[in-house]
Design an enzyme around this catalytic site. Structure first.
Site, PDB file in Angstrom:
ATOM      1  N   LYS A   1      -6.432   4.763   8.073  1.00  0.00           N
ATOM      2  CA  LYS A   1      -5.320   5.413   7.494  1.00  0.00           C
ATOM      3  C   LYS A   1      -5.981   7.131   7.411  1.00  0.00           C
ATOM      4  CE  LYS A   1      -3.136   1.969   4.995  1.00  0.00           C
ATOM      5  NZ  LYS A   1      -2.811   1.388   3.523  1.00  0.00           N
TER       6      LYS A   1
ATOM      7  N   SER B   1       0.761  -1.178  -0.011  1.00  0.00           N
ATOM      8  CA  SER B   1       0.020  -0.126  -0.008  1.00  0.00           C
ATOM      9  C   SER B   1       0.854   1.261  -0.053  1.00  0.00           C
ATOM     10  CB  SER B   1      -1.072   0.055   1.195  1.00  0.00           C
ATOM     11  OG  SER B   1      -0.253  -0.014   2.385  1.00  0.00           O
TER      12      SER B   1
END
Length: 797
Positions: free
Chosen positions: A698, A655
């Site tokens: 996040k 990611s």
């Protein structure tokens, strides 16, 4: 570039799923009072097939995560199926009179077990009342007296003959205490010892000679006395036996009439007939025992004749449904108990205990696969029982027991059961891979979904289930607003705007905590959305110490993260940390340095063995992208280092690959990156952005840092556009986006991300295969060509 940022900026209504409060208005009181279930249609179809399939081997493995409602759904379906089925037979163990350590099994029709046990207990009570009084009967006494007279007659005739012969010899015969003796006679009268001593030696000698002759004669006459006694005793025993037999016969006849339809019970009664009289005469009518203890006598009779009913079943209760929470060997297969008496241990068929297989025989058995596999020897024996169709009660550790330990070997009982294993996916695939017998015995997979479709019917069903539980636990009324918050929480757990988490347990826990907080605050009227929010905040606070500590380190500059300004070769990536129940997002600074060389892109994390395979793959893709994007007209030669700063543990996942590419291109072009914008996403070699996990955590992690430092309105997060459906952000982030204080951008390719981060157009290749001079790709191409020229010039020199 402002235009690119504006195009890719998400609105507040795109950051969470829309759940109208009115959708729960259709939930009525009738639906709350009825047990319901939601979703899992594929699993339902598999269960309907597997549970109804009569062939051997079609047992079911219910695969799914804990809390998805597997057990609830299966129990509902099993109870419905079981009610419509015939009640299976009962089984009991009876005494094996010929071999006590191998008891026989006996089947009974449903409901007959208790009746048989009760009837035999009554039978024993009747015997206790009947004996030994039955021997006081005048008819029995007359026959007994006749036998005694016959014996006495034979004995008396023999004694009379001896007495006559002795009288002729001048000797008198007498009996004293059962002993026959002789005495000399003088003048027709017997004399005593004193008088006998006064006789002459000749007279005494004559008497001793006659005495020897008479004793020999007596012995001849009484030679058959033991035979007479044995014959008399046998006649007495036969009389007692026949009397007892005729007295007991009507009682057994009555029981045989009651159980005439069961051949197994009739056979058992026949066995009882063969042994009951001897046991009665020994226990209840033992002439050698003066005062009989009725309580002890009854216990002995019960131990010998009353069956040990393993499982009692009602006539119309249907097939059994059993869930064994602790599938140990004894709990599953049954066991033989031991008792102690005067320091010695003993056992009998009466001490055999049923296991879950006995209780579920003829029906359904639910087991947890993980618990089952953790028990020694249970899995192999369960497979054997299912393959052979027999339940064996044994001591699994008998081979380790001392040889002197007496145990039983009960007769095996036929087994017909449908087993349902509840287990996680990894257990199912492990068994399927390594255990061939598992595939043969568990041919039906009921695969439970992790998520449910977000539609009106499922939302209403979800709200119904929540209110059903609240009604069952006598909770206050749950408002529609509270249901919206709980469904939003379920969507958040699923990380999807169109999928609801099937894990209803976590939602139930949230409701429980909200009720507790409401009661603690004195709000007992109803559960509102505010109560649910309070429960969420309380849970976040309980598990938030680590995340707060991490953010505190950033604010104190122990961890270097900038949220303002612009810097070259530095970008804020986003990571997710999961420690126990604590899951939170945090930024991580990613840096890149570039210089002329041919070493390629070096992943520092991999070089020091901190980067795992997937992360290393993401970094290696950058080389592919650079070659594909810029190396069509000249060889791309570059030496670059990429690192995630201040990371001291293992890193995995791809990611961060988009952020790493942005940092690399910034280092190549010397264009600075906006530090107030964090980025997450993976890319492929063509620069297309791919989905990542943990997007909500996040975003919220970086937002929390920016919020603590002060929102400027230019801060935000770049995410893959394909992750838009995963957005279920909290109200604080949504409110900040709505007010223009925070931005969330969704991009499809690396060009859009670069344009937002560097406020410069990425550039598109024209017909002459060149990029605009001031564009990002144009600057990158020029710089890479310079590196190539430097290396080529160096080679020539």
């Amino acid at each position: 570039m402002p235009q690119t940022a504006q195009i890719n900026r998400l609105n507040a209504d795109q950051l969470t799923a829309s759940i109208p409060v009115s959708i729960f208005d259709t939930i009525d009181d009738d639906s709350i009072n009825e047990q319901s279930f939601i979703g899992h249609e594929r699993a339902k179809e598999a269960l309907e097939f597997g549970l109804s399939m009569p062939s051997v081997g079609f047992n079911v493995f219910a695969m799914g995560e804990h809390g998805t409602g597997r057990q609830t759904l299966i129990k509902q379906m099993l109870n419905q199926l079981a009610k419509a089925q015939a009640t299976p037979s009962e089984w009991c163990y009876i005494n094996n009179f010929d071999d006590g350590h191998a008891p026989f099994s006996l089947y009974l029709n449903p409901g007959e077990g208790k009746l048989l046990v009760s009837r035999l207990n009554t039978f024993i009570d009747d015997l206790i009342g009947l004996f030994p009084e039955i021997f006081d009967n005048p008819g029995y006494q007359r026959q007994k007296s006749a036998i005694d007279r016959a014996f006495n007659k034979q004995y008396d005739e023999a004694i009379d003959l001896v007495e006559q012969h002795a009288f002729e010899q001048g000797v008198a015969l007498y009996e004293e205490k059962g002993e026959v003796g002789f005495s000399p006679m003088v003048e027709g009268k017997p004399i005593n010892d004193k008088e006998f001593a006064l006789l002459s030696e000749q007279q005494r000698g004559d008497f001793y000679q006659k005495l020897a002759e008479l004793e020999h004669f007596l012995a001849e006459q009484l030679l058959e006395l033991p035979l007479w006694k044995r014959t008399s005793a046998e006649k007495q025993r036969k009389l007692r036996f026949d009397t007892a037999k005729h007295s007991i016969k009507p009682l057994i006849k009555e029981m045989e009439h009651e159980f005439a339809s069961n051949l197994g019970v009739l056979k058992y009664f026949k066995t009882i007939k063969q042994h009951i009289v001897d046991e009665v005469l020994e226990i209840l009518a033992n002439e050698s025992v003066e005062n009989r203890d009725d309580k002890e006598a009854r216990k002995l009779m019960v131990e010998r004749f009353v069956p040990n009913l393993l499982v009692d079943r009602g006539k119309d209760q249907g097939a059994p449904v059993v869930y064994e929470q602790n599938p140990t060997f004894q709990n599953l297969f049954g066991q033989v108990d031991f008792a102690s008496f005067q320091g010695a241990t003993y056992t009998s068929y009466r001490l055999i205990r049923a296991g879950a297989l006995h209780k579920a025989n003829g029906g359904y058995l639910l087991l947890d696969a993980e618990k089952l596999l953790n028990q020694p020897m249970v899995w192999s024996r369960l497979k054997l029982a299912l393959k052979t169709g027999q339940i064996t009660i044994e001591n699994p550790y008998s081979e380790f027991s001392p040889p002197s330990v007496y145990s039983l070997q009960p007769e095996k009982i036929p087994l017909k059961v449908k087993v349902v294993l509840l287990g996680e996916p990894d257990i199912y695939y492990m068994l399927q891979e390594y255990d061939q017998e598992f595939t043969e015995l568990f041919r039906v997979l009921a695969d439970f979904d992790r998520h449910l479709t977000h539609d009106d019917s499922n939302l209403q069903a979800y709200g119904t289930i929540i209110r059903q539980r609240a009604n069952k636990l006598n909770y206050p009324n749950v408002t529609n607003e509270a249901l919206v918050e709980m469904v939003r929480y379920a969507l958040r757990k699923a990380e999807h705007q169109s999928k609801i988490s099937a894990n209803i347990v976590v939602v139930n826990d949230l409701l429980d905590e909200a009720v507790y907080l409401a009661q603690k605050a004195g709000d007992t009227g109803q559960i509102t959305g505010d109560h649910i929010q309070q429960a969420l905040h309380a849970k976040k606070r309980r598990t938030g110490r680590i995340s707060e500590t991490w953010l505190s380190d950033i604010k104190e500059r122990q961890v270097l993260i900038s949220t303002q300004g612009k810097q070259v070769g530095k970008v804020n990536g986003l990571t997710v940390l999961e420690i126990g129940e604590s899951v939170f997002g945090t930024p991580a600074r990613i840096t890149a340095t570039v210089y002329a060389g041919s070493n390629g892109v070096t992943d520092i994390e991999r070089e020091v063995d901190l980067g795992k395979s997937i992360h290393s793959k993401g970094v290696m893709l950058l080389t592919g992208y650079l070659g594909h994007k810029y190396g069509k007209d000249f060889p791309v030669s570059i030496s670059a280092n990429i690192a995630i700063e201040q990371s001291y543990g293992h890193i995995d996942g791809d990611s961060a690959s988009m952020a790493e590419l942005c940092a690399l291109i910034s280092a190549i072009t010397q264009l600075p990156i906006e530090q107030g914008i964090a980025i997450t996403g993976s890319i492929n070699q063509h620069g297309e952005v791919q989905s990542i996990g943990g997007v909500n955590e996040k975003i919220e992690g970086f937002f929390q840092l920016c919020n603590d430092r002060g929102l400027t309105g230019s801060q935000g997060v770049i995410i893959p556009r394909t992750n838009m459906m995963n957005l279920m952000l909290n109200n604080e982030v949504i409110s900040a986006v709505e007010q223009g204080k925070f931005n969330i951008y969704a991009v499809e390719d690396i060009d859009q991300a670069l344009a937002i981060l560097m406020s410069t157009a990425a550039g598109e290749m024209n017909s002459t295969r060149r990029y605009p001079r001031k564009s990002i790709h144009g600057l990158a191409l020029d710089k890479l060509k310079q590196f190539a020229d430097i290396l080529e010039g160096g080679d020539e020199e």
